[in-house]
Design a protein around this motif. Sequence first.
Motif, PDB file in Angstrom:
ATOM      1  N   LYS A 131      -6.101  -0.280  -3.876  1.00  7.56           N
ATOM      2  CA  LYS A 131      -6.991   0.567  -3.072  1.00  7.56           C
ATOM      3  C   LYS A 131      -7.469  -0.157  -1.818  1.00  7.56           C
ATOM      4  CE  LYS A 131      -8.645   3.767  -6.600  1.00  7.56           C
ATOM      5  NZ  LYS A 131      -9.818   4.410  -7.233  1.00  7.56           N
ATOM      6  N   SER A 134      -4.624   0.076   0.660  1.00  4.04           N
ATOM      7  CA  SER A 134      -4.535   1.412   1.257  1.00  4.04           C
ATOM      8  C   SER A 134      -5.700   1.657   2.221  1.00  4.04           C
ATOM      9  CB  SER A 134      -4.511   2.486   0.163  1.00  4.04           C
ATOM     10  OG  SER A 134      -5.728   2.511  -0.563  1.00  4.04           O
ATOM     11  N   HIS A 135      -6.890   1.148   1.880  1.00  4.06           N
ATOM     12  CA  HIS A 135      -8.037   1.248   2.786  1.00  4.06           C
ATOM     13  C   HIS A 135      -7.718   0.606   4.137  1.00  4.06           C
ATOM     14  CE1 HIS A 135     -11.427   3.222   1.055  1.00  4.06           C
ATOM     15  NE2 HIS A 135     -11.486   2.459  -0.016  1.00  4.06           N
ATOM     16  N   ILE A 138      -5.208   2.739   6.132  1.00  9.85           N
ATOM     17  CA  ILE A 138      -5.812   3.968   6.650  1.00  9.85           C
ATOM     18  C   ILE A 138      -6.759   3.663   7.798  1.00  9.85           C
ATOM     19  CG2 ILE A 138      -7.402   5.848   6.053  1.00  9.85           C
ATOM     20  CD1 ILE A 138      -6.081   5.689   3.202  1.00  9.85           C
ATOM     21  N   SER A 182      -6.041  11.951   5.529  1.00 11.97           N
ATOM     22  CA  SER A 182      -6.889  12.081   4.337  1.00 11.97           C
ATOM     23  C   SER A 182      -6.093  12.612   3.151  1.00 11.97           C
ATOM     24  CB  SER A 182      -8.069  13.018   4.636  1.00 11.97           C
ATOM     25  OG  SER A 182      -8.895  12.478   5.643  1.00 11.97           O
ATOM     26  N   LYS A 185      -3.987   9.847   1.779  1.00  9.98           N
ATOM     27  CA  LYS A 185      -4.819   8.918   1.011  1.00  9.98           C
ATOM     28  C   LYS A 185      -5.097   9.472  -0.384  1.00  9.98           C
ATOM     29  CE  LYS A 185      -9.551   7.264   0.679  1.00  9.98           C
ATOM     30  NZ  LYS A 185     -10.909   7.305   1.258  1.00  9.98           N
ATOM     31  N   THR A 188      -2.006   9.340  -2.580  1.00  9.43           N
ATOM     32  CA  THR A 188      -1.676   7.967  -2.978  1.00  9.43           C
ATOM     33  C   THR A 188      -2.646   7.459  -4.035  1.00  9.43           C
ATOM     34  OG1 THR A 188      -0.774   7.522  -0.770  1.00  9.43           O
ATOM     35  CG2 THR A 188      -1.315   5.622  -2.136  1.00  9.43           C
ATOM     36  N   TRP A 189      -3.941   7.746  -3.875  1.00 11.84           N
ATOM     37  CA  TRP A 189      -4.916   7.295  -4.868  1.00 11.84           C
ATOM     38  C   TRP A 189      -4.703   7.981  -6.209  1.00 11.84           C
ATOM     39  CZ3 TRP A 189     -10.484   5.659  -3.306  1.00 11.84           C
ATOM     40  CH2 TRP A 189     -10.401   4.676  -2.331  1.00 11.84           C
ATOM     41  N   LEU A 217       2.826   5.077   1.556  1.00 11.45           N
ATOM     42  CA  LEU A 217       1.667   5.501   2.352  1.00 11.45           C
ATOM     43  C   LEU A 217       1.798   4.979   3.781  1.00 11.45           C
ATOM     44  CD1 LEU A 217      -1.199   6.684   2.681  1.00 11.45           C
ATOM     45  CD2 LEU A 217      -2.088   4.493   1.849  1.00 11.45           C
TER      46      LEU A 217
END
Length: 234
Positions: A131, A134-135, A138, A182, A185, A188-189, A217
């Motif tokens: 996470k 990915s944060h 993004i 969004s 995201k 993916t989460w 992602l």
Amino acid sequence: MLFNRNTEKDRSSQQPLLTLYHNSRFLSHEAADRYMELNLFRRQIEVALNGPHHEPYQAMQKKANMYRLIFLGLSLLFLALGLLIYQHSINWTSYVVIFSNFQTAKIVMCTICLLLSGASFVVSWSIRPEKEASHQLIRRAKNKLARAYTRHQTESPFSTGENRKRYNALKHTYHRALDKISESKEATWLLFEHIRKARSIASEERVKLYNQAILELNDSLHAIINRFQNNFQS
């Protein structure tokens, strides 16, 4: 780290490889040809798929572990402070104005310490490398999209008539791109959760799936930004 990643299709094409380490794309062909050995080494990294941009989960794992230790330490610190306040008699004279008696002040301070300790522990427990990676992707994608949006605004003045319509179209496309980021995201989460909860997957395979989900992602974010930029090429 929004990065350019080579696929099998990229490797089979005639275009030069663009990797995380690749600066020669900013040079002329004559200048780039002076670094043949360096370019060969870059190609070997890409073919072996062992660069850090191929393993974003492992690249973020150390940072995530550091964040966990920090918040876990804060949790223990607030817990120790709460126990210290509870077990010792402290002069609460300065709190008489706020609280009716010293015991109430003591209970309130202990409760605050316990709440902060619990909140820090929850944050520590919720930090995950996939996470965090990915944060980071993004955040950088949104910054890159915002820069492209600002650049398109400054390159073409929007006042009235056709220019105003173009501005409205630009703004609409920008917000639609943010919505797609969004959505990517969230998808993916959700995939991360399924990977984490799958009991039949070995640890090594789980890490591999995390890496592929993060890379997917990354590719999705690149596609969103490229579509936005291509829609308003001069």
